[in-house]
Design a protein around this motif. Structure first.
Motif, mmCIF file in Angstrom:
data_model
loop_
_atom_site.group_PDB
_atom_site.id
_atom_site.type_symbol
_atom_site.label_atom_id
_atom_site.label_comp_id
_atom_site.label_asym_id
_atom_site.label_seq_id
_atom_site.Cartn_x
_atom_site.Cartn_y
_atom_site.Cartn_z
ATOM 1 N N ASN A 148 4.935 88.410 -58.270
ATOM 2 C CA ASN A 148 3.961 87.366 -57.926
ATOM 3 C C ASN A 148 2.766 87.426 -58.874
ATOM 4 O O ASN A 148 2.281 86.389 -59.346
ATOM 5 C CB ASN A 148 3.455 87.544 -56.482
ATOM 6 C CG ASN A 148 4.456 87.073 -55.436
ATOM 7 O OD1 ASN A 148 5.421 86.386 -55.746
ATOM 8 N ND2 ASN A 148 4.223 87.455 -54.199
ATOM 9 N N HIS A 194 8.358 92.591 -55.545
ATOM 10 C CA HIS A 194 8.101 91.166 -55.287
ATOM 11 C C HIS A 194 6.620 90.856 -55.528
ATOM 12 O O HIS A 194 6.279 89.849 -56.166
ATOM 13 C CB HIS A 194 8.491 90.831 -53.840
ATOM 14 C CG HIS A 194 8.441 89.379 -53.500
ATOM 15 N ND1 HIS A 194 9.570 88.597 -53.363
ATOM 16 C CD2 HIS A 194 7.389 88.540 -53.298
ATOM 17 C CE1 HIS A 194 9.206 87.346 -53.080
ATOM 18 N NE2 HIS A 194 7.884 87.301 -53.025
ATOM 19 N N LYS A 241 2.622 86.309 -51.413
ATOM 20 C CA LYS A 241 3.503 85.190 -51.088
ATOM 21 C C LYS A 241 4.946 85.686 -50.962
ATOM 22 O O LYS A 241 5.518 86.248 -51.893
ATOM 23 C CB LYS A 241 3.408 84.112 -52.169
ATOM 24 C CG LYS A 241 4.118 82.832 -51.787
ATOM 25 C CD LYS A 241 3.887 81.743 -52.810
ATOM 26 C CE LYS A 241 4.586 80.467 -52.376
ATOM 27 N NZ LYS A 241 4.454 79.412 -53.395
ATOM 28 N N GLY A 242 5.519 85.504 -49.764
ATOM 29 C CA GLY A 242 6.887 85.946 -49.516
ATOM 30 C C GLY A 242 6.987 87.358 -48.958
ATOM 31 O O GLY A 242 8.060 87.794 -48.538
#
Length: 197
Positions: free
Chosen positions: A192, A188, A131-132
């Protein structure tokens, strides 16, 4: 608390530093009970399939992973730590893995091996791990991989042919790349995962 399993394989210190950026307490351990009770367990891995599997069995890591799955406790495999979660690997002969997924880790058909460096992944919709960072590049070092989709959510990449870059399947997830060496995108992804614990 996150436990990084110390079974004689993997760059544990860089993994520890990367996972500490999540703000969680991180310990390196080969203690079965500590690893079993941790909120999240990381199974790293560098080198050959058979050697990693031997080291894992030496600390009962194969049993540990299966018990954590049965207790619904999250586990993340990295690089060869992902590969040994499969049923078998063919690097330097045929070797049994932990058997979480019924697939074989095979040599990539590619003009240059090992596949070393940055590569883009194709994460499907619904991935919580990516995600992202769905279409970011991550850092790979490997010559062997699983060549089919497995698990609930399969993320693929391409080097000579398509291969499984990551899998998310209930409480167990794994990445063929090294998130701890993948810069901001890797951190990141780690965040998550740790946020999901």
């Amino acid at each position: 608390m996150i436990a990084i399993l110390d079974y004689g394989s993997g760059n544990l210190r860089s993994a520890q530093r990367a996972f500490e950026t999540s703000g969680k307490e991180v310990v390196l351990t080969s203690d079965y009970e500590v690893a079993l009770k941790a909120d999240g367990l990381v199974v790293p891995g560098v080198g050959a399939f058979a050697a990693c599997m031997q080291g894992l069995a030496g600390v009962r890591g194969d049993q540990l992973v299966r018990e954590r799955i049965s207790l619904k406790r999250p586990t993340l495999g990295i690089c060869v730590g992902m590969q040994i979660l499969f049923a078998r690997g063919v690097e330097h002969g045929n070797h049994e893995g932990v058997g979480v997924w019924d697939a074989t880790v095979e040599k990539l058909e590619a003009p240059i091996l090992p596949h070393m460096g940055w590569n883009t992944v194709s994460a499907p919709g619904g991935s919580s791990l990516f995600k992202g960072v769905e279409n970011e590049s991550f850092y790979f070092v490997h010559s062997y991989a699983v060549k089919k989709k497995v698990g609930a959510i399969a993320t693929m990449a391409h080097h000579g042919e398509d291969f499984l870059a990551a899998v998310e399947d209930g409480v167990i997830a794994a990445t063929q790349f090294h998130p701890e060496k993948s810069g901001d995108a890797g951190l990141h992804l780690i965040k998550n995962w740790t946020d999901s614990l």
